[in-house]
Design an enzyme around this catalytic site. Structure first.
Site, PDB file in Angstrom:
ATOM      1  N   CYS A   1       0.815  -1.213   0.000  1.00  0.00           N
ATOM      2  CA  CYS A   1       0.000   0.000   0.000  1.00  0.00           C
ATOM      3  C   CYS A   1       0.849   1.264   0.000  1.00  0.00           C
ATOM      4  O   CYS A   1       1.541   1.548  -0.967  1.00  0.00           O
ATOM      5  CB  CYS A   1      -0.992  -0.032   1.161  1.00  0.00           C
ATOM      6  SG  CYS A   1      -2.413   1.089   0.916  1.00  0.00           S
TER       7      CYS A   1
ATOM      8  N   HIS B   1      -4.224  -5.163  -0.002  1.00  0.00           N
ATOM      9  CA  HIS B   1      -3.819  -5.829   1.231  1.00  0.00           C
ATOM     10  C   HIS B   1      -4.189  -7.311   1.195  1.00  0.00           C
ATOM     11  O   HIS B   1      -5.192  -7.713   1.801  1.00  0.00           O
ATOM     12  CB  HIS B   1      -4.494  -5.162   2.429  1.00  0.00           C
ATOM     13  CG  HIS B   1      -4.067  -3.758   2.672  1.00  0.00           C
ATOM     14  ND1 HIS B   1      -2.943  -3.439   3.407  1.00  0.00           N
ATOM     15  CD2 HIS B   1      -4.604  -2.579   2.270  1.00  0.00           C
ATOM     16  CE1 HIS B   1      -2.809  -2.120   3.455  1.00  0.00           C
ATOM     17  NE2 HIS B   1      -3.799  -1.574   2.771  1.00  0.00           N
TER      18      HIS B   1
ATOM     19  N   GLU C   1      -3.009  -9.528   2.914  1.00  0.00           N
ATOM     20  CA  GLU C   1      -2.890 -10.058   4.281  1.00  0.00           C
ATOM     21  C   GLU C   1      -4.122  -9.801   5.141  1.00  0.00           C
ATOM     22  O   GLU C   1      -4.270 -10.402   6.214  1.00  0.00           O
ATOM     23  CB  GLU C   1      -1.664  -9.460   4.971  1.00  0.00           C
ATOM     24  CG  GLU C   1      -1.810  -8.033   5.475  1.00  0.00           C
ATOM     25  CD  GLU C   1      -1.692  -6.962   4.396  1.00  0.00           C
ATOM     26  OE1 GLU C   1      -1.851  -5.767   4.733  1.00  0.00           O
ATOM     27  OE2 GLU C   1      -1.451  -7.306   3.216  1.00  0.00           O
TER      28      GLU C   1
END
Length: 356
Positions: free
Chosen positions: A146, A239, A241
């Site tokens: 990001c 993202h 994750e």
């Protein structure tokens, strides 16, 4: 093979989830030779600091398969921290001085919440760029997440990010646009969460030698790569994750900021995330909150009745990180072979070996 937090500084939330007997049974010397050593530079603000740890721990633990992964924790200096955040860093993270004298097979660096329109004006910018330069020379591959991806291309290629009219917020479908080892084994369409107010544009990236791997008309550029010195830099605007509840927590946080008067507009609902029934409940809460704009209204936020949220991007996230770990491991093996061949071909080295 479990994820191993190097140096014995294991955050308690992760230690409680893992069977310590599994970790203790590993031959650390042999595993380190066959495994992957990583630095996780977690720069998220205090409210998300520990959640982000767990998200990466869980993703790497699953994606690693039989590959031992040794992980060491760092965070950039210059990021504002409250007492709790400072205590956590002091207990479980290593100082940047330790990073400069270390070499890792790979590095993952997160973003943080920006406080300045120009990233170069952030207090942590000098040390962030120092990490980027260090990673080019001392790693096989570097993952930038990001805001860190935005900082990376700004520093190395002068590519600026472009403000969006509204937050790019939700779970989006992306199409594979290039063949690459990182996207091997995935379908033509992949899904990932995004949460950002700015974007990098594909034409500017490709003009500077970046290869865009996944993108879409709705979500923009998702992932892209470029080799910088000895390290393959992998950039995610999104993202992979994120946990199943992360976007919900961010949405609630943004609503609370609206109710406090810290933002002018009511935040948009994350796209592609909530089921129809949950979206209706949240829409009804929006009407109530806008007609009664005070912080106490957040108590009526229907978090408990939204339902079980599904991590619909989980298989995509595991696949891309598994491919990344395999790439890092393969490059590490290649470098080991080259080092052995160089030593064998060096007459001085052969003479020293003969005298041992």
């Amino acid at each position: 093979m479990p994820l191993i937090i190097d140096g014995g500084r294991v955050p308690p939330a992760w230690g409680e989830r893992r069977d310590s007997r599994r970790t203790a049974s590993i031959d650390r010397h042999e595993s380190r030779v066959d495994g992957v050593s990583l630095a996780l530079i977690n720069n998220m603000p205090d409210p998300a600091l520990e959640d982000t740890e767990l998200q990466f721990f869980e993703l790497l633990d699953i994606a690693s398969g039989d590959v031992p992964v040794f992980l060491k924790l760092y965070s950039l200096t210059g990021i504002p921290r409250a007492d709790r955040g400072e205590r956590h860093l002091n207990s479980f993270y290593w100082g940047m001085d330790d990073l400069w004298k270390s070499r890792f097979d790979g590095v993952i660096m997160t973003g943080t919440e920006p406080r300045r329109p120009d990233l170069r004006d952030e207090t942590y910018w000098p040390v962030l760029t120092q990490v980027l330069d260090w990673a080019e020379r001392n790693t096989t591959s570097t993952v930038l997440s990001c805001l860190a991806a935005h900082a990376g291309v700004l520093h190395s290629d002068g590519i600026g990010r472009h403000p969006l009219s509204d937050k790019q917020f939700g779970v989006f479908d992306f199409t594979k646009t290039s063949d690459h080892q990182l996207s091997s084994g995935s379908s033509v369409t992949v899904r990932f969460p995004h949460s950002r107010w700015n974007e990098l544009q594909a034409n500017e990236l490709t003009a500077s030698g970046y290869l865009v791997l996944t993108q879409s008309s709705e979500g923009g550029v998702d992932s892209f790569v470029k080799k910088k010195k000895r390290s393959l830099f992998v950039h995610f605007q999104g993202h992979p994750e994120y946990g199943a509840q992360t976007l919900l927590k961010e949405y609630r946080r943004d609503i609370k900021r609206y109710l406090r008067g810290e933002r002018e507009t009511y935040p948009s609902m994350p796209r592609g995330y909530f089921e129809t029934g949950a979206a209706s409940l949240l829409g009804a809460f929006r009407e109530v909150a806008m007609s009664n704009r005070q912080e106490g209204a957040i108590e009526g936020f229907p978090e408990a009745v939204v339902g079980t949220l599904k991590k619909t991007w989980d298989s995509c996230a595991v696949n891309v990180y598994r491919n990344w770990l395999q790439y890092v491991l393969a490059k590490k093996s290649e470098l080991t072979v080259l080092s052995v061949l160089a030593a064998v071909s060096d007459p001085v080295s052969r003479k020293r070996s003969a005298l041992r």
